[in-house]
Design a protein around this motif. Structure first.
Motif, PDB file in Angstrom:
ATOM      1  N   LYS A   1      20.757 -37.263 -32.116  1.00  0.00           N
ATOM      2  CA  LYS A   1      20.161 -37.634 -30.836  1.00  0.00           C
ATOM      3  C   LYS A   1      20.758 -38.958 -30.377  1.00  0.00           C
ATOM      4  N   VAL A   2      21.088 -39.024 -29.105  1.00  0.00           N
ATOM      5  CA  VAL A   2      21.572 -40.261 -28.500  1.00  0.00           C
ATOM      6  C   VAL A   2      20.610 -40.625 -27.384  1.00  0.00           C
ATOM      7  N   VAL A   3      20.067 -41.818 -27.431  1.00  0.00           N
ATOM      8  CA  VAL A   3      19.192 -42.307 -26.369  1.00  0.00           C
ATOM      9  C   VAL A   3      19.815 -43.550 -25.751  1.00  0.00           C
ATOM     10  N   ASN A   4      20.070 -43.507 -24.447  1.00  0.00           N
ATOM     11  CA  ASN A   4      20.603 -44.679 -23.746  1.00  0.00           C
ATOM     12  C   ASN A   4      21.666 -45.367 -24.594  1.00  0.00           C
ATOM     13  N   PRO A   5      22.795 -44.682 -24.848  1.00  0.00           N
ATOM     14  CA  PRO A   5      23.782 -45.210 -25.796  1.00  0.00           C
ATOM     15  C   PRO A   5      24.185 -46.649 -25.471  1.00  0.00           C
TER      16      PRO A   5
ATOM     17  N   ALA B   1      -2.357 -36.508 -16.702  1.00  0.00           N
ATOM     18  CA  ALA B   1      -2.110 -37.573 -17.673  1.00  0.00           C
ATOM     19  C   ALA B   1      -0.824 -37.317 -18.445  1.00  0.00           C
ATOM     20  N   ALA B   2      -0.163 -38.413 -18.803  1.00  0.00           N
ATOM     21  CA  ALA B   2       1.021 -38.352 -19.646  1.00  0.00           C
ATOM     22  C   ALA B   2       1.021 -39.600 -20.516  1.00  0.00           C
ATOM     23  N   ALA B   3       1.869 -39.597 -21.504  1.00  0.00           N
ATOM     24  CA  ALA B   3       2.127 -40.824 -22.261  1.00  0.00           C
ATOM     25  C   ALA B   3       3.632 -40.899 -22.381  1.00  0.00           C
ATOM     26  N   THR B   4       4.213 -41.951 -21.821  1.00  0.00           N
ATOM     27  CA  THR B   4       5.661 -42.082 -21.961  1.00  0.00           C
ATOM     28  C   THR B   4       5.927 -42.767 -23.291  1.00  0.00           C
ATOM     29  N   LEU B   5       6.752 -42.144 -24.101  1.00  0.00           N
ATOM     30  CA  LEU B   5       7.125 -42.749 -25.379  1.00  0.00           C
ATOM     31  C   LEU B   5       8.575 -42.418 -25.635  1.00  0.00           C
ATOM     32  N   THR B   6       9.348 -43.415 -25.937  1.00  0.00           N
ATOM     33  CA  THR B   6      10.781 -43.197 -26.052  1.00  0.00           C
ATOM     34  C   THR B   6      11.433 -44.308 -26.863  1.00  0.00           C
ATOM     35  N   ALA B   7      12.590 -43.979 -27.416  1.00  0.00           N
ATOM     36  CA  ALA B   7      13.426 -45.003 -28.035  1.00  0.00           C
ATOM     37  C   ALA B   7      14.075 -45.881 -26.977  1.00  0.00           C
TER      38      ALA B   7
ATOM     39  N   ALA C   1      13.562 -48.337 -25.064  1.00  0.00           N
ATOM     40  CA  ALA C   1      12.612 -49.434 -24.842  1.00  0.00           C
ATOM     41  C   ALA C   1      12.784 -50.097 -23.481  1.00  0.00           C
ATOM     42  N   PRO C   2      14.031 -50.262 -22.968  1.00  0.00           N
ATOM     43  CA  PRO C   2      14.168 -50.893 -21.643  1.00  0.00           C
ATOM     44  C   PRO C   2      13.415 -50.145 -20.544  1.00  0.00           C
ATOM     45  N   VAL C   3      13.379 -48.810 -20.624  1.00  0.00           N
ATOM     46  CA  VAL C   3      12.661 -48.025 -19.622  1.00  0.00           C
ATOM     47  C   VAL C   3      11.173 -48.346 -19.666  1.00  0.00           C
ATOM     48  N   GLU C   4      10.650 -48.445 -20.884  1.00  0.00           N
ATOM     49  CA  GLU C   4       9.219 -48.693 -21.025  1.00  0.00           C
ATOM     50  C   GLU C   4       8.861 -50.099 -20.553  1.00  0.00           C
ATOM     51  N   TYR C   5       9.778 -51.019 -20.777  1.00  0.00           N
ATOM     52  CA  TYR C   5       9.570 -52.387 -20.284  1.00  0.00           C
ATOM     53  C   TYR C   5       9.436 -52.369 -18.762  1.00  0.00           C
ATOM     54  N   LEU C   6      10.344 -51.655 -18.082  1.00  0.00           N
ATOM     55  CA  LEU C   6      10.294 -51.589 -16.616  1.00  0.00           C
ATOM     56  C   LEU C   6       9.037 -50.866 -16.137  1.00  0.00           C
ATOM     57  N   LEU C   7       8.669 -49.789 -16.838  1.00  0.00           N
ATOM     58  CA  LEU C   7       7.485 -49.029 -16.427  1.00  0.00           C
ATOM     59  C   LEU C   7       6.215 -49.863 -16.602  1.00  0.00           C
ATOM     60  N   HIS C   8       6.165 -50.585 -17.690  1.00  0.00           N
ATOM     61  CA  HIS C   8       5.034 -51.489 -17.916  1.00  0.00           C
ATOM     62  C   HIS C   8       4.963 -52.542 -16.806  1.00  0.00           C
TER      63      HIS C   8
ATOM     64  N   ASP D   1      10.657 -52.709 -32.017  1.00  0.00           N
ATOM     65  CA  ASP D   1      12.079 -52.655 -32.358  1.00  0.00           C
ATOM     66  C   ASP D   1      12.227 -52.069 -33.761  1.00  0.00           C
ATOM     67  N   ILE D   2      13.175 -51.182 -33.916  1.00  0.00           N
ATOM     68  CA  ILE D   2      13.444 -50.609 -35.237  1.00  0.00           C
ATOM     69  C   ILE D   2      14.721 -51.267 -35.755  1.00  0.00           C
ATOM     70  N   GLU D   3      14.602 -51.965 -36.859  1.00  0.00           N
ATOM     71  CA  GLU D   3      15.715 -52.786 -37.329  1.00  0.00           C
ATOM     72  C   GLU D   3      16.991 -51.980 -37.457  1.00  0.00           C
ATOM     73  N   LEU D   4      18.084 -52.517 -36.931  1.00  0.00           N
ATOM     74  CA  LEU D   4      19.439 -51.986 -37.072  1.00  0.00           C
ATOM     75  C   LEU D   4      19.663 -50.643 -36.393  1.00  0.00           C
ATOM     76  N   GLU D   5      18.613 -49.992 -35.916  1.00  0.00           N
ATOM     77  CA  GLU D   5      18.793 -48.601 -35.512  1.00  0.00           C
ATOM     78  C   GLU D   5      18.536 -48.321 -34.043  1.00  0.00           C
ATOM     79  N   THR D   6      17.406 -48.749 -33.533  1.00  0.00           N
ATOM     80  CA  THR D   6      17.005 -48.282 -32.205  1.00  0.00           C
ATOM     81  C   THR D   6      15.811 -49.089 -31.724  1.00  0.00           C
ATOM     82  N   GLY D   7      15.246 -48.692 -30.598  1.00  0.00           N
ATOM     83  CA  GLY D   7      14.034 -49.308 -30.086  1.00  0.00           C
ATOM     84  C   GLY D   7      12.942 -48.265 -29.974  1.00  0.00           C
ATOM     85  N   CYS D   8      11.808 -48.686 -29.456  1.00  0.00           N
ATOM     86  CA  CYS D   8      10.688 -47.770 -29.276  1.00  0.00           C
ATOM     87  C   CYS D   8       9.705 -48.423 -28.322  1.00  0.00           C
ATOM     88  N   GLY D   9       9.316 -47.717 -27.290  1.00  0.00           N
ATOM     89  CA  GLY D   9       8.318 -48.235 -26.378  1.00  0.00           C
ATOM     90  C   GLY D   9       7.362 -47.135 -25.954  1.00  0.00           C
TER      91      GLY D   9
END
Ligand SMILES: [Zn+2]
Length: 557
Positions: free
Chosen positions: A186-190, A312-318, A320-327, A338-346
């Motif tokens: 899986k690639v998220v926002n490479p 209703a929905a819950a946005t959850l994604t690696a 993280a920048p998207v979730e920051y903007l949505l918030h 933040d997931i060390e060395l690997e990815t983000g999560c929001g």
């Protein structure tokens, strides 16, 4: 129950070119067979619709992020208690739980099966959270499941690309998939998540650079990972969540990504969230037509839609920048991990309202993608649960696709301010047939996932079958199947969940060049908070899926 005959249903099995034929389906020892003796148990499906069990190519049910989301929306749980089902299978303890937009594990399995789905993939698991994901899948009964490993912002991968070592990057990917028990890449926002973690708040374009050499760009990450899936003969193409999700004008990024990967097998996920054009003054408008026309013309590309459903929905994604903007824009509560060395999560809870202009546009864009798709085998159904809406809304989505009158009535209710230029407002007449629904909900996803024994009812297929009672309201038909059979076990009888066997784990273990482990170990020793030896999940209960034969460049297992 080892032998079963499903009698006289009207069968939709597109992979075997069966389109509404009355016939029996026979199952022995969990698999479809030609025939069973008269002593076999029977399910009376006369007058009913018979399809293979549903296959969800993209959902969020078992990641660390899902657990964060569960913690973030206790109010949704309080509104939807889920009593334990009345199972007749005494070997299994029925479990209560909670529903809402992010149900608890057991309830997730029960509800998927209750919709006629028998296979589900979690589309985004941080490798470091693989143990958590397997634990959750172990507690998600009935459905067969697996997950895709997040790799688009992985520090070691980026370092290898930075050093011009794409082949060794591929060996690292092979090791990582096996070590985590994942099924696909899986690639998220490479690159974009890594840049955001470093403090950037800019949009990421395909040639934005990271690293010292200038070699690491979103384009290089995508090429490396898409080529890795091909070279490793993985059953599923690399699963891509493009850069700039949810931003006006992002259709240009999506098209550029498709072009850079031209001719290579690639799956573009929740395409709806990546299909927005913009007006000269920066306002949103639909970019669906341009995107879907490109996909229609390029058979190496597949996609799932990521339809937005009102409610209703819950946005959850690696991402993280998207979730920051949505918030920031919604003011709703926010969790970032933040997931060390690997990815983000929001995670941000969300509500799609008919009278909100952007939500109405998103709803329309998803339907445009479905209705302008020339090939249902390559454009399959998802809501990116729970991001665009719950998987429990699939029956309503199916009705939107099959029933133009219903769809047009909903279109009249939505805020139309941003819908200028949307093909939907021009009046799209298309209504999906039952065959096409069978393709976008089971046969197509199974084929895209490389699941040879799923998504069809030919001899040798898994005994996963759903029996629906037809009626005037398509949504009701698909919301409560009369029977669901999983691996030959009747789990739903007369519309009630009766049995809940454990599902199987779907994962791959590609061979890799052993020389890469030295470099991985050094990386762990230098940077990680876990030791190299403690990272792999170890043996899983189910064997890995067979891969087409591949000879690693050197060594191998
Ligand atoms: Zn997703």
């Amino acid at each position: 129950m080892t032998q079963l005959r499903i009698v006289g249903g009207t069968v939709y099995d597109p992979l075997n070119d069966i389109d509404g034929e009355v016939r029996d389906i026979c199952i022995d020892a969990g698999r479809v067979v030609e025939d069973v003796p008269p002593t076999a148990a029977r399910v009376d499906a006369r007058g009913m619709i018979v399809m293979p069990g549903g296959v969800d190519i993209h959902s969020h049910v078992a990641s660390g992020a899902v657990n964060v989301a569960r913690r973030l929306v206790p109010e949704a749980h309080a509104l939807d208690p889920a009593p334990a089902p009345a199972l007749i299978d005494t070997a299994v303890i029925p479990r209560s739980g909670v529903g809402g937009i992010v149900p608890s594990t057991f309830t997730t399995g029960y509800r998927y099966a209750g919709l006629g789905y028998t296979t589900v993939f979690d589309a985004a698991v941080a490798p470091l959270m693989a143990r958590v994901a397997h634990g959750q899948l172990d507690d998600t009964p009935i459905v067969d499941g697996g997950f895709f490993a997040l790799l688009g912002n992985d520090r070691l991968l980026l370092d290898l690309i930075d050093g011009g070592e794409r082949e060794r990057a591929r060996e690292y990917v092979a090791w990582l998939l096996g070590a985590t028990g994942a099924y696909a890449i899986k690639v998220v926002n490479p690159g974009g998540v890594e840049l955001w973690k470093r403090g950037s708040r800019e949009r990421t374009e395909l040639d934005t650079t990271l690293g010292s050499s200038g070699r690491v760009t979103p384009r290089a990450i995508l090429e490396t990972l898409v080529d890795a899936a091909g070279a490793l003969d993985l059953p599923h193409a690399t699963h891509i969540h493009c850069n700039n999700l949810g931003l006006p004008g992002n259709a240009a990024t999506t098209l550029a990504t498709m072009r850079t990967l031209d001719g290579r097998r690639a799956h573009f996920t929740h395409l709806q969230f990546h299909s927005y054009a913009s007006t000269p003054d920066g306002r949103w408008r639909s970019g669906a037509r341009e995107i879907i026309e490109y996909v229609n013309d390029h058979p190496s590309i597949s996609a799932d839609v990521g339809q937005v459903m009102f409610g209703a929905a819950a946005t959850l994604t690696a991402d993280a920048p998207v979730e920051y903007l949505l918030h920031k824009s919604s003011g709703r509560k926010w969790a970032n991990v933040d997931i060390e060395l690997e990815t983000g999560c929001g995670v941000v809870p969300h509500e799609y309202r008919e009278r909100a202009a952007v939500a109405a546009l998103q709803w329309a864009v998803g339907l445009e993608l479905f209705l302008l798709s020339a090939d249902p085998w390559r454009i399959v159904l998802s809501t990116d649960h729970p991001n665009g809406g719950s998987f429990m809304s699939y029956p309503r989505l199916i009705r939107l696709l099959m029933d133009r009158t219903y769809r047009d009535a909903q279109l009249r209710r939505v805020e139309s301010r941003l819908l200028a230029g949307s093909a939907l407002t021009d009046g799209l007449e298309r209504e999906y047939t039952l065959r096409e629904i069978a393709i976008v909900t089971r046969a197509g996803p199974a084929r895209l996932l490389g699941l040879r024994d799923k998504g069809h009812l030919g001899v040798g297929a898994d005994g996963d079958v759903t029996v629906y009672a037809p009626g005037d309201d398509v949504a009701r038909t698909f919301a409560s199947p009369r029977y669901v059979v999983k691996g030959g076990t009747v789990v739903v009888e007369e519309g009630e969940l009766r049995r809940a066997p454990p599902g199987r784990r779907l994962h791959v273990r590609p061979p890799y060049d052993r020389a890469i482990t030295h470099e991985i170990r050094t990386h762990f020793d230098q940077y990680a908070t876990v030791r190299f030896e403690n990272f792999p999940v170890g043996e899983l209960r189910d064997a890995p899926s067979a891969l087409a034969t591949r000879t690693p460049s050197a060594g191998g297992r």
